[in-house]
Scaffold this motif. Structure first.
Motif, PDB file in Angstrom:
ATOM      1  N   LEU A  13       0.825  -1.205   0.000  1.00  0.00           N
ATOM      2  CA  LEU A  13       0.000   0.000   0.000  1.00  0.00           C
ATOM      3  C   LEU A  13       0.860   1.256   0.000  1.00  0.00           C
ATOM      4  CD1 LEU A  13      -2.843  -1.017   2.483  1.00  0.00           C
ATOM      5  CD2 LEU A  13      -3.079  -0.563   0.031  1.00  0.00           C
ATOM      6  N   GLN A  14       1.921   1.235   0.803  1.00  0.00           N
ATOM      7  CA  GLN A  14       2.817   2.390   0.848  1.00  0.00           C
ATOM      8  C   GLN A  14       3.446   2.622  -0.530  1.00  0.00           C
ATOM      9  OE1 GLN A  14       6.292   1.957   3.300  1.00  0.00           O
ATOM     10  NE2 GLN A  14       7.094   3.932   2.680  1.00  0.00           N
ATOM     11  N   HIS A  15       3.913   1.559  -1.153  1.00  0.00           N
ATOM     12  CA  HIS A  15       4.534   1.673  -2.469  1.00  0.00           C
ATOM     13  C   HIS A  15       3.553   2.233  -3.504  1.00  0.00           C
ATOM     14  CE1 HIS A  15       7.098   0.805  -5.882  1.00  0.00           C
ATOM     15  NE2 HIS A  15       6.109   0.109  -6.419  1.00  0.00           N
ATOM     16  N   LEU A  16       2.332   1.712  -3.513  1.00  0.00           N
ATOM     17  CA  LEU A  16       1.329   2.190  -4.456  1.00  0.00           C
ATOM     18  C   LEU A  16       0.959   3.651  -4.203  1.00  0.00           C
ATOM     19  CD1 LEU A  16      -0.983  -0.938  -4.683  1.00  0.00           C
ATOM     20  CD2 LEU A  16       0.281   0.114  -6.574  1.00  0.00           C
ATOM     21  N   HIS A  17       0.868   4.033  -2.939  1.00  0.00           N
ATOM     22  CA  HIS A  17       0.542   5.428  -2.624  1.00  0.00           C
ATOM     23  C   HIS A  17       1.700   6.363  -2.993  1.00  0.00           C
ATOM     24  CE1 HIS A  17      -2.903   3.798  -0.370  1.00  0.00           C
ATOM     25  NE2 HIS A  17      -3.434   4.975  -0.638  1.00  0.00           N
ATOM     26  N   GLU A  18       2.935   5.902  -2.829  1.00  0.00           N
ATOM     27  CA  GLU A  18       4.077   6.719  -3.248  1.00  0.00           C
ATOM     28  C   GLU A  18       4.061   6.913  -4.761  1.00  0.00           C
ATOM     29  OE1 GLU A  18       7.376   4.531  -1.650  1.00  0.00           O
ATOM     30  OE2 GLU A  18       7.340   5.634   0.247  1.00  0.00           O
ATOM     31  N   SER A  19       3.722   5.865  -5.490  1.00  0.00           N
ATOM     32  CA  SER A  19       3.608   5.960  -6.940  1.00  0.00           C
ATOM     33  C   SER A  19       2.470   6.900  -7.329  1.00  0.00           C
ATOM     34  CB  SER A  19       3.386   4.569  -7.523  1.00  0.00           C
ATOM     35  OG  SER A  19       3.287   4.627  -8.913  1.00  0.00           O
ATOM     36  N   SER A 107      -0.663  11.688   3.808  1.00  0.00           N
ATOM     37  CA  SER A 107      -0.762  13.119   4.097  1.00  0.00           C
ATOM     38  C   SER A 107      -0.212  13.954   2.941  1.00  0.00           C
ATOM     39  CB  SER A 107      -0.007  13.434   5.389  1.00  0.00           C
ATOM     40  OG  SER A 107      -0.007  14.817   5.639  1.00  0.00           O
ATOM     41  N   ASP A 108       0.949  13.560   2.426  1.00  0.00           N
ATOM     42  CA  ASP A 108       1.536  14.265   1.278  1.00  0.00           C
ATOM     43  C   ASP A 108       0.624  14.180   0.064  1.00  0.00           C
ATOM     44  OD1 ASP A 108       3.733  14.888   2.824  1.00  0.00           O
ATOM     45  OD2 ASP A 108       5.028  13.342   1.952  1.00  0.00           O
ATOM     46  N   LEU A 109       0.053  13.012  -0.167  1.00  0.00           N
ATOM     47  CA  LEU A 109      -0.845  12.810  -1.299  1.00  0.00           C
ATOM     48  C   LEU A 109      -2.091  13.686  -1.162  1.00  0.00           C
ATOM     49  CD1 LEU A 109      -1.494  11.267  -3.905  1.00  0.00           C
ATOM     50  CD2 LEU A 109      -2.463   9.453  -2.485  1.00  0.00           C
ATOM     51  N   LYS A 110      -2.611  13.779   0.030  1.00  0.00           N
ATOM     52  CA  LYS A 110      -3.797  14.598   0.270  1.00  0.00           C
ATOM     53  C   LYS A 110      -3.506  16.069  -0.033  1.00  0.00           C
ATOM     54  CE  LYS A 110      -7.191  15.716   3.821  1.00  0.00           C
ATOM     55  NZ  LYS A 110      -7.624  15.474   5.195  1.00  0.00           N
ATOM     56  N   GLN A 111      -2.357  16.562   0.399  1.00  0.00           N
ATOM     57  CA  GLN A 111      -1.980  17.950   0.126  1.00  0.00           C
ATOM     58  C   GLN A 111      -1.786  18.184  -1.368  1.00  0.00           C
ATOM     59  OE1 GLN A 111       1.427  18.404   2.790  1.00  0.00           O
ATOM     60  NE2 GLN A 111       0.256  19.910   3.945  1.00  0.00           N
TER      61      GLN A 111
END
Length: 160
Positions: A13-19, A107-111
């Protein structure tokens, strides 16, 4: 069962969200340049990421449920933070680390997505303003009150 399947799902999940965050940043730059074909491609890629995230999230929920059942815990949806509270030692530390990393990425993705939303809204306002300039309304053409025929006679139409 160890906590390892849950940790593996969390890492995925972390990897996919970073992508997804990378795509979101790329989308920001593309919104600035107004490249519609690139935006469409990015949206397609984002959709695929979201589908993969949903699939991994279901697997994570299943892993957590299995972990809870093996420990004879109540049948309900367990959260990762509740799991952390019940764990000890290395398992607790590993799960907590990946959990914190995932929260930071989210959090970064949301911003980033908030910024993209604002850019899109500004772009739409600009488009609407431009359309209004090209297609003025009837009131703005007449500069105020509606002009029409009236029954009143002017001074020039009166009899001498």
């Amino acid at each position: 069962m160890t906590i390892e399947p849950v940790i593996q799902r969390m890492k995925q999940l972390q990897h996919l969200h970073e992508s997804l965050l990378f795509l979101s940043k790329k989308k920001t730059e593309t919104l600035k340049t107004n490249d519609l074909s690139e935006i469409q491609q990015l949206l397609t890629q984002e959709r695929k990421h979201v589908q993969a995230i949903e699939k991994i999230e279901k697997q994570r929920v299943q892993s957590v449920t299995q972990w809870a059942q093996e420990r004879d815990l109540k049948a309900r949806e367990w959260t990762v933070s509740e799991m952390i509270d019940r764990l000890e030692g290395k398992e607790k530390e590993n799960l907590m680390n990946i959990y914190e990393k995932l929260i930071l990425v989210l959090s970064d993705l949301k911003q980033q997505e908030k910024l993209n939303t604002e850019l899109t809204q500004h772009s739409l306002k600009f488009i609407n303003m431009s359309l209004d300039l090209f297609q003025p309304s009837i009131q703005s053409v007449n500069y105020g009150r509606k002009q029409g025929y009236s029954n009143k006679r002017s001074v020039f139409d009166s009899k001498a």
